[in-house]
Motif scaffolding. Structure first.
Motif, PDB file in Angstrom:
ATOM      1  N   ASP A  21      -2.921 -23.952 -16.128  1.00  0.00           N
ATOM      2  CA  ASP A  21      -2.700 -22.752 -15.320  1.00  0.00           C
ATOM      3  C   ASP A  21      -3.980 -22.318 -14.613  1.00  0.00           C
ATOM      4  O   ASP A  21      -3.962 -21.954 -13.437  1.00  0.00           O
ATOM      5  CB  ASP A  21      -2.162 -21.608 -16.177  1.00  0.00           C
ATOM      6  CG  ASP A  21      -0.738 -21.833 -16.646  1.00  0.00           C
ATOM      7  OD1 ASP A  21      -0.043 -22.730 -16.103  1.00  0.00           O
ATOM      8  OD2 ASP A  21      -0.315 -21.121 -17.579  1.00  0.00           O
ATOM      9  N   GLU A  22      -5.094 -22.361 -15.334  1.00  0.00           N
ATOM     10  CA  GLU A  22      -6.381 -21.963 -14.750  1.00  0.00           C
ATOM     11  C   GLU A  22      -6.790 -22.915 -13.627  1.00  0.00           C
ATOM     12  O   GLU A  22      -7.276 -22.486 -12.584  1.00  0.00           O
ATOM     13  CB  GLU A  22      -7.460 -21.931 -15.834  1.00  0.00           C
ATOM     14  CG  GLU A  22      -8.810 -21.476 -15.346  1.00  0.00           C
ATOM     15  CD  GLU A  22      -8.889 -20.009 -14.955  1.00  0.00           C
ATOM     16  OE1 GLU A  22      -9.904 -19.626 -14.337  1.00  0.00           O
ATOM     17  OE2 GLU A  22      -7.953 -19.225 -15.256  1.00  0.00           O
ATOM     18  N   MET A  23      -6.566 -24.206 -13.839  1.00  0.00           N
ATOM     19  CA  MET A  23      -6.941 -25.194 -12.822  1.00  0.00           C
ATOM     20  C   MET A  23      -6.076 -25.076 -11.571  1.00  0.00           C
ATOM     21  O   MET A  23      -6.504 -25.420 -10.482  1.00  0.00           O
ATOM     22  CB  MET A  23      -6.827 -26.609 -13.393  1.00  0.00           C
ATOM     23  CG  MET A  23      -7.759 -26.890 -14.562  1.00  0.00           C
ATOM     24  SD  MET A  23      -9.502 -26.836 -14.160  1.00  0.00           S
ATOM     25  CE  MET A  23      -9.687 -28.403 -13.352  1.00  0.00           C
ATOM     26  N   GLY A  26      -5.451 -21.515  -7.959  1.00  0.00           N
ATOM     27  CA  GLY A  26      -5.840 -21.346  -6.565  1.00  0.00           C
ATOM     28  C   GLY A  26      -7.268 -20.867  -6.394  1.00  0.00           C
ATOM     29  O   GLY A  26      -7.731 -20.670  -5.284  1.00  0.00           O
ATOM     30  N   LYS A  27      -7.973 -20.679  -7.496  1.00  0.00           N
ATOM     31  CA  LYS A  27      -9.377 -20.284  -7.410  1.00  0.00           C
ATOM     32  C   LYS A  27     -10.203 -21.504  -7.036  1.00  0.00           C
ATOM     33  O   LYS A  27      -9.818 -22.638  -7.307  1.00  0.00           O
ATOM     34  CB  LYS A  27      -9.875 -19.775  -8.773  1.00  0.00           C
ATOM     35  CG  LYS A  27      -9.151 -18.567  -9.286  1.00  0.00           C
ATOM     36  CD  LYS A  27      -9.700 -18.227 -10.645  1.00  0.00           C
ATOM     37  CE  LYS A  27      -8.830 -17.190 -11.322  1.00  0.00           C
ATOM     38  NZ  LYS A  27      -9.210 -16.979 -12.708  1.00  0.00           N
TER      39      LYS A  27
END
Length: 83
Positions: A21-23, A26-27
């Motif tokens: 999810d972190e990857m 979209g950051k």
């Protein structure tokens, strides 16, 4: 024994989903010094799990996924018993 192993696997899966999810949030993750060891830890965990003879160490897989999670989220080691 099998129930305890299943619980550990669910916790490992939970950490892996958080990493995924972190990857994919979209950051911009440009910190290669963080991403390279995260990917290395996950690759080692997957490599251990995919042994053709089914010989893998749940302790090893758990440690590598926990390491990747810790590196990505820049926080203290995960307490698997708190998940």
């Amino acid at each position: 024994m099998m129930q305890a192993e299943n619980k550990r696997l669910r916790k490992i899966q939970h950490l892996a989903h958080e990493i995924m999810d972190e990857m994919n949030a979209g950051k911009e993750l440009k910190e290669l010094e963080t991403l390279i060891p995260v990917i290395d830890n996950l690759s080692r965990a997957i490599g251990d799990l995919t042994d053709a003879f089914g010989n893998y160490s749940l302790d090893y897989v758990e440690e590598k996924v926990k390491n990747a999670h810790t590196l990505l989220f820049k926080k203290d080691k995960v307490d698997m018993y708190q998940l």
